[in-house]
Design an enzyme around this catalytic site. Structure first.
Site, mmCIF file in Angstrom:
data_model
loop_
_atom_site.group_PDB
_atom_site.id
_atom_site.type_symbol
_atom_site.label_atom_id
_atom_site.label_comp_id
_atom_site.label_asym_id
_atom_site.label_seq_id
_atom_site.Cartn_x
_atom_site.Cartn_y
_atom_site.Cartn_z
ATOM 1 N N GLU A 110 -12.148 8.877 -23.402
ATOM 2 C CA GLU A 110 -11.845 9.820 -24.468
ATOM 3 C C GLU A 110 -12.193 11.238 -24.001
ATOM 4 O O GLU A 110 -13.159 11.447 -23.273
ATOM 5 C CB GLU A 110 -12.659 9.475 -25.706
ATOM 6 C CG GLU A 110 -12.427 10.413 -26.885
ATOM 7 C CD GLU A 110 -13.305 10.090 -28.093
ATOM 8 O OE1 GLU A 110 -12.902 10.425 -29.214
ATOM 9 O OE2 GLU A 110 -14.391 9.504 -27.897
ATOM 10 N N LYS A 123 -5.988 9.403 -32.526
ATOM 11 C CA LYS A 123 -7.154 8.698 -33.064
ATOM 12 C C LYS A 123 -7.125 8.696 -34.592
ATOM 13 O O LYS A 123 -6.953 9.746 -35.221
ATOM 14 C CB LYS A 123 -8.425 9.373 -32.547
ATOM 15 C CG LYS A 123 -9.723 8.687 -32.926
ATOM 16 C CD LYS A 123 -10.886 9.446 -32.287
ATOM 17 C CE LYS A 123 -12.229 8.812 -32.577
ATOM 18 N NZ LYS A 123 -13.330 9.586 -31.935
ATOM 19 N N CYS A 136 -12.459 5.171 -29.217
ATOM 20 C CA CYS A 136 -13.874 5.333 -29.556
ATOM 21 C C CYS A 136 -14.247 4.791 -30.940
ATOM 22 O O CYS A 136 -14.360 3.586 -31.125
ATOM 23 C CB CYS A 136 -14.268 6.801 -29.400
ATOM 24 S SG CYS A 136 -16.058 7.067 -29.209
#
Length: 277
Positions: A40, A116, A157
């Site tokens: 990330e 995300k 994440c």
């Protein structure tokens, strides 16, 4: 099928980070890997928003993305950029950025993007406080793409903490799921291995998680331990606490064997929505 994972300590200079990734692309290809995975925010880690803002540009102007695309084409290898901060399309008053992953094929073409979905807005007992939603707006689409490792599902994440996303990726019969990360040290020590293994088992898929590691120029510290986990929950690669390049083998026969033994995807039932009495 060999894959490569780049464990990085990304800094505040995107071009320096780009050089690190391009070097890893070449080394991964030389070692026979079919695909490289990066963490990330590979291109920039900087919580000083004023200093970071000049580097957050539209993806077509992003120098890191351009460098990695050229490196992938030159080496003839696929690459998954765990994420980059990019300008999102304008939506009225919402000027927040996107935390966006890219899958690049061996010709250097972008074949998939994923923004995300879950924003890291937390207050930890250590005193660390994070408000990702102040700078980034959440994505709204589940993304899968066919790659050399099979059908690849994309996550980033903090997404790892939300099982519904991985249930959907399992429903879409993903062979592997990428979970690039920049996990904090306290949350990593507590939950990183646990959740990566759980998601692999739940989705009956390989989980490939390239991570940030160490002390960054902006003052934060990340946990590292880039992982490859097989569908049974066995850890095939754990890169520990040092930056570098690691390798693992993804065996389609292992995937088929686990799904034969424990066909949880086929056995899944809808959960009744019981009303309170």
């Amino acid at each position: 099928m060999k894959v490569a994972l780049l464990q990085m300590t990304s800094g505040i200079d995107p071009l320096e980070n780009a050089r690190t990734i391009a070097d890893a692309v070449a080394r991964a290809a030389d070692a026979g890997a079919a695909m490289l995975f990066t963490p990330e925010m590979s291109g920039l880690i900087d919580r000083d928003r004023a200093r970071a803002t000049p580097h957050i540009v539209a993806e077509e102007d992003n120098p890191v993305l351009d460098v990695v695309r050229q490196a992938a084409a030159k080496a003839g290898i696929w690459a998954h950029i765990g994420s980059l901060g990019v300008k999102a399309s304008s939506d009225g008053a919402d000027r927040r950025w996107a935390n966006r992953a890219f899958v690049i094929d061996a010709a250097g073409s972008i074949v998939a993007r994923y923004d995300k979905i879950h924003m890291f807005d937390v207050d930890l007992a250590t005193g660390e406080s994070w408000r990702e939603s102040a700078a980034f707006r959440p994505g709204d689409a589940v993304v899968t793409v066919d790659t050399p490792v099979g059908r690849l599902g994309l996550a980033i994440c903090y997404d790892i903490r939300f099982p519904a996303l991985f249930e959907e990726l399992g429903r879409r019969q993903c062979d592997a799921i990428a979970v690039p990360a920049a996990f904090t040290v306290p949350t990593g020590q507590a939950h990183w291995h646990l959740m990566q293994r759980a998601r692999a088992v739940e989705a009956s898929a390989f989980v490939i998680s390239a991570a940030q590691v160490g002390q960054h120029q902006d003052g934060r510290e990340t946990y590292g331990h880039s992982l490859v986990v097989d569908p049974w929950g066995d850890v095939l690669l754990d890169m520990g606490g040092e930056a570098g390049l690691g390798f693992a083998k993804i065996d389609p026969a292992r995937l088929a064997a686990v799904r034969r033994q424990l066909p949880s995807l086929a056995n899944k039932q809808s959960i009744p929505n019981y009303s309170a009495s």
